[in-house]
Write an enzyme that holds these catalytic residues in place. Structure first.
Site, PDB file in Angstrom:
ATOM      1  N   ASP A 153     -80.099  74.949  60.561  1.00 52.26           N
ATOM      2  CA  ASP A 153     -80.384  73.709  59.854  1.00 52.26           C
ATOM      3  C   ASP A 153     -81.469  73.896  58.794  1.00 52.26           C
ATOM      4  O   ASP A 153     -82.502  73.241  58.826  1.00 52.26           O
ATOM      5  CB  ASP A 153     -80.816  72.663  60.906  1.00 52.26           C
ATOM      6  CG  ASP A 153     -81.065  71.291  60.302  1.00 52.26           C
ATOM      7  OD1 ASP A 153     -80.338  70.914  59.370  1.00 52.26           O
ATOM      8  OD2 ASP A 153     -82.006  70.614  60.776  1.00 52.26           O
ATOM      9  N   TYR A 195     -84.287  66.322  71.887  1.00 54.58           N
ATOM     10  CA  TYR A 195     -84.348  65.213  70.919  1.00 54.58           C
ATOM     11  C   TYR A 195     -83.870  63.920  71.573  1.00 54.58           C
ATOM     12  O   TYR A 195     -82.911  63.307  71.131  1.00 54.58           O
ATOM     13  CB  TYR A 195     -83.521  65.559  69.675  1.00 54.58           C
ATOM     14  CG  TYR A 195     -84.202  66.620  68.821  1.00 54.58           C
ATOM     15  CD1 TYR A 195     -85.117  66.242  67.851  1.00 54.58           C
ATOM     16  CD2 TYR A 195     -83.949  67.968  69.012  1.00 54.58           C
ATOM     17  CE1 TYR A 195     -85.766  67.194  67.084  1.00 54.58           C
ATOM     18  CE2 TYR A 195     -84.603  68.934  68.253  1.00 54.58           C
ATOM     19  CZ  TYR A 195     -85.515  68.532  67.288  1.00 54.58           C
ATOM     20  OH  TYR A 195     -86.166  69.479  66.523  1.00 54.58           O
ATOM     21  N   GLU A 204     -89.806  71.888  70.407  1.00 53.25           N
ATOM     22  CA  GLU A 204     -89.383  70.955  69.351  1.00 53.25           C
ATOM     23  C   GLU A 204     -89.186  69.581  69.956  1.00 53.25           C
ATOM     24  O   GLU A 204     -88.701  69.455  71.080  1.00 53.25           O
ATOM     25  CB  GLU A 204     -88.033  71.356  68.712  1.00 53.25           C
ATOM     26  CG  GLU A 204     -88.075  72.570  67.826  1.00 53.25           C
ATOM     27  CD  GLU A 204     -86.718  72.885  67.170  1.00 53.25           C
ATOM     28  OE1 GLU A 204     -85.890  71.964  67.008  1.00 53.25           O
ATOM     29  OE2 GLU A 204     -86.515  74.061  66.833  1.00 53.25           O
ATOM     30  N   GLU A 226     -82.372  78.495  69.883  1.00 48.45           N
ATOM     31  CA  GLU A 226     -81.174  77.750  70.287  1.00 48.45           C
ATOM     32  C   GLU A 226     -79.870  78.529  70.155  1.00 48.45           C
ATOM     33  O   GLU A 226     -78.933  78.076  69.495  1.00 48.45           O
ATOM     34  CB  GLU A 226     -81.082  76.439  69.505  1.00 48.45           C
ATOM     35  CG  GLU A 226     -82.186  75.477  69.847  1.00 48.45           C
ATOM     36  CD  GLU A 226     -81.944  74.068  69.290  1.00 48.45           C
ATOM     37  OE1 GLU A 226     -80.890  73.840  68.659  1.00 48.45           O
ATOM     38  OE2 GLU A 226     -82.802  73.204  69.509  1.00 48.45           O
TER      39      GLU A 226
HETATM   40  C1  GCB Z   1     -83.134  71.956  66.297  1.00 53.76           C
HETATM   41  C2  GCB Z   1     -83.270  73.201  65.520  1.00 53.76           C
HETATM   42  C3  GCB Z   1     -83.915  72.986  64.167  1.00 53.76           C
HETATM   43  C4  GCB Z   1     -83.348  71.721  63.535  1.00 53.76           C
HETATM   44  C5  GCB Z   1     -83.680  70.543  64.425  1.00 53.76           C
HETATM   45  C6  GCB Z   1     -83.075  69.244  63.883  1.00 53.76           C
HETATM   46  O1  GCB Z   1     -82.970  71.946  67.474  1.00 53.76           O
HETATM   47  O2  GCB Z   1     -83.935  74.215  66.227  1.00 53.76           O
HETATM   48  O3  GCB Z   1     -83.674  74.111  63.367  1.00 53.76           O
HETATM   49  O4  GCB Z   1     -83.811  71.522  62.235  1.00 53.76           O
HETATM   50  O5  GCB Z   1     -83.168  70.746  65.694  1.00 53.76           O
HETATM   51  O6  GCB Z   1     -83.763  68.510  63.189  1.00 53.76           O
HETATM   52  O7  GCB Z   1     -81.914  68.985  64.149  1.00 53.76           O
END
Ligand code: GCB
Length: 611
Positions: A185, A481, A517, A428
């Site tokens: 990403d 997330y 994250e 990931e």
């Molecule tokens: C993740 C990735 C990261 C992305 C992020 C997102 O899990 O490790 O590279 O930018 O989520 O914002 O989706």
């Protein structure tokens, strides 16, 4: 294993250097097979003589500096060249060794000097170099023309991996249509991203230095080894100096242990009133024979230890809690090109918010950044470009052997930085696939052999029960997330789900955990109360909910929290990305969103409580 060192080029009494940054001539090879440059041997003459060229700054990504949409999204070979005048003494003096070094170029590079190929390099984020002096000995009047061809194509065997999809449906797509697919990403910026330079050493030179540090009570230990090239009869003198230039320990021989009385340890800032103490280790090589020559190389050395227990991360035997950020090398216009003003601004912002650490998501950053971390006491999780390993084929042997090599290059480059406290071998990956077990077992074992002194991790977003790599890591780094990719809009699930996440992982592995994250996309200036997704209020609420669980677990086994992300950054175009990823707590222009103030308050509070 790699057979030579990759010391950061530094000037000294015996070494000179010349940066080749500035404008280079540039052309993208837009021929249908992208191969015209090789067919027509563009490297044999000045690039401008083989067709039209444009100005291209080095270092910089080429993508965002022109108005040409086909260059922004270009995939294939691009060509750079420039001429340079060499000081005559560099060429005529038989005792001088001349090296051309590229800090990084993304992804695959071929370099010629005056039409002769001098080096190829596979990989977009690490330095490479070539000795080029012999090319000039025949004719010292030669100008020095340097040609660099760089190809940003990603395949299942590159790191990060990617796939090229050709679409041959002539009724719907223009002739030759293809796309570069990726599973990560961030935008696949390309070009010569870091400094190109020439430097000299004497023929007999210090090729590599490795230090490992330790201490007992008030005594520090610097175990060193030096490798020397270009002579069989060398004498070495190694001197460790304190900040005032006083010698605190010295030794002879290519390896040994320096004993440092009344040691001043390297501490992360916020953890000690005198953090980031650096000694200087001067390595002085005298080559024997009649006309003896000397080479001098000086390495900054921070004395510190790192240990991991089942619940803690210890720096100098004291528990360290990571309260920091994930970053990208990314900014307007420059893309991933090295830029001092940006770097200094980012450090000022990290210190403003009280961040004590960051992860080099998702590739190795410029060495100058790690040197800043050494000097400022900011702790680094050093990640290799193993991001987006999702396809079963990218667990194959060719991919694995490239990945092992990239770890060798990374450890070789970064092993001496006190700020680097842990290696991350991937982000990931599809860690639930059966081949992931052998892959990560091998990769992590290899990394530990390369550097037995630092813990190794990889960053997972897999299910705790099915993750095949987790058994091999020292620290669990988990991304999640909640209320974003899952249960969007449902802030009320975060605490419960995060709590379960921590308990599941901890119970199964009994290892310390970093929330590597968490976050939410936020368009600066969007406001909503009650909070809705993409508003500043929503991002703030996501953070507050995560933080309340961190606070419950932080003295138990949760050893850190790294926000995703420090700043907004560019990505490939897609329906979930509105001019890039907006999970920054700062905008791409480094202005704070509301969330930055929440983190600032929290990080300073944590600093006062835990260091
Ligand atoms: C993740 C990735 C990261 C992305 C992020 C997102 O899990 O490790 O590279 O930018 O989520 O914002 O989706």
């Amino acid at each position: 294993l790699l057979d030579s060192g990759m010391l950061f080029p530094r000037e000294s009494a015996s070494r000179e250097l010349k940066e080749l940054n500035g404008l280079w001539a540039f052309r993208a090879d837009k021929s249908p097979n992208r191969n015209r440059g090789f067919e027509e041997a563009w490297y044999k003459q000045r690039l401008a003589e083989t067709g039209p060229v444009i100005d291209m700054p080095v270092p910089a990504s080429f993508n965002d500096v022109t108005q040409d949409a086909t260059l922004r999204d270009f995939t294939g070979w691009v060509w750079y060249d420039r001429e340079v005048h060499l000081p005559p003494r560099w060429i005529t003096d038989e005792g001088t060794r001349l090296v051309l070094r590229v800090g990084s170029a993304h992804y695959y590079s071929v370099v010629w000097v005056n039409g002769e190929k001098v080096v190829e390099h596979n990989g977009g984020h690490l330095p490479f170099e070539a000795e080029i002096g012999s090319l000039f000995r025949k004719d010292p009047t030669n100008p020095c023309r340097i040609t660099v061809a760089v190809n940003n194509t990603l395949t299942l065997e590159t790191l990060p991996p990617g796939t090229i999809h050709y679409i041959r449906d002539r009724s719907r797509y223009p002739d030759g249509f293809f796309v570069q697919g990726t599973s990560f990403d961030f935008f696949n910026y390309a070009g010569i991203h870091r400094s190109v330079l020439l430097y000299t050493t004497p023929r007999a030179y210090v090729d590599d230095v490795t230090v490992v540090t330790d201490f007992v009570d008030n005594t520090g230990f610097v175990k060193y080894s030096v490798s020397v090239r270009g002579t069989t009869s060398a004498t070495l003198k190694v001197t460790l100096m304190d900040k005032d230039g006083h010698c605190v320990a010295s030794s002879n021989g290519s390896s040994g242990v320096l004993k440092v009385p009344d040691v001043k340890l390297w501490w992360p800032y916020l953890m000690h009133e005198n953090p980031a103490y650096l000694y200087s280790m001067e390595v002085r090589l005298t080559a024997g024979g009649g006309g003896s020559s000397e080479d001098v190389y000086t390495l900054p050395v921070g004395i510190r230890t790192v240990h991991v227990t089942t619940t803690q991360f210890l720096i100098n035997n004291k528990p360290f809690y990571f309260h920091g950020v994930n970053k990208h090398e990314d900014s307007d216009i420059r893309g991933k090109g090295f830029d001092w003003p940006l770097i200094v601004k980012d450090f000022n912002l990290m210190k403003w918010m009280g961040a004590n650490s960051f992860r080099t998501s998702h590739y190795p950053y410029a060495e100058e950044i790690l040197q800043m971390c050494d000097r400022h006491g900011i702790v680094v999780i050093d990640e290799c470009p193993g991001v987006g390993i999702k396809d079963i084929q990218s667990f194959g042997n060719a991919s694995l052997s490239h990945h092992l090599e990239v770890m060798e290059e990374l450890v070789r480059r970064d092993k001496n930085h006190p700020s680097v406290v842990m290696w991350s071998v991937a982000n990931e990956p599809a860690a639930e696939m059966p081949p992931a077990e052998f892959y990560f077992q091998t990769l992590i074992k290899h990394t530990k052999e390369l550097d037995p002194t630092r813990p190794v991790t990889y960053v997972t977003a897999s299910n705790f029960a099915r993750d095949k790599g987790a058994p091999f890591v020292d620290v669990l780094c988990v991304n999640s997330y909640f209320s974003w990719y899952h249960d969007p809009g449902h802030l009320e699930v975060i605490q419960l789900q995060l709590n379960t996440q921590f308990e599941d992982w901890h119970e199964k592995y009994q290892k310390p955990i970093i929330q590597s994250e968490y976050g939410a996309d936020t368009v600066p200036g969007f406001h909503s109360d009650p909070p809705v997704m993409f508003s500043e209020e929503y991002q703030s609420e996501v953070l507050r909910n995560y933080h309340s669980v961190f606070d419950q677990k932080r003295n138990k086994y949760v050893i850190g929290e790294l926000i995703w992300n420090f700043a907004d950054f560019m990505t490939a175009q897609g329906v979930t990305r509105v001019v890039g990823n907006k999970k920054g707590v700062f905008t791409r222009q480094r202005q704070p969103k509301a969330s930055a103030f929440i983190l600032k308050e929290r990080y300073w509070r944590l600093a006062n409580e835990t260091g």
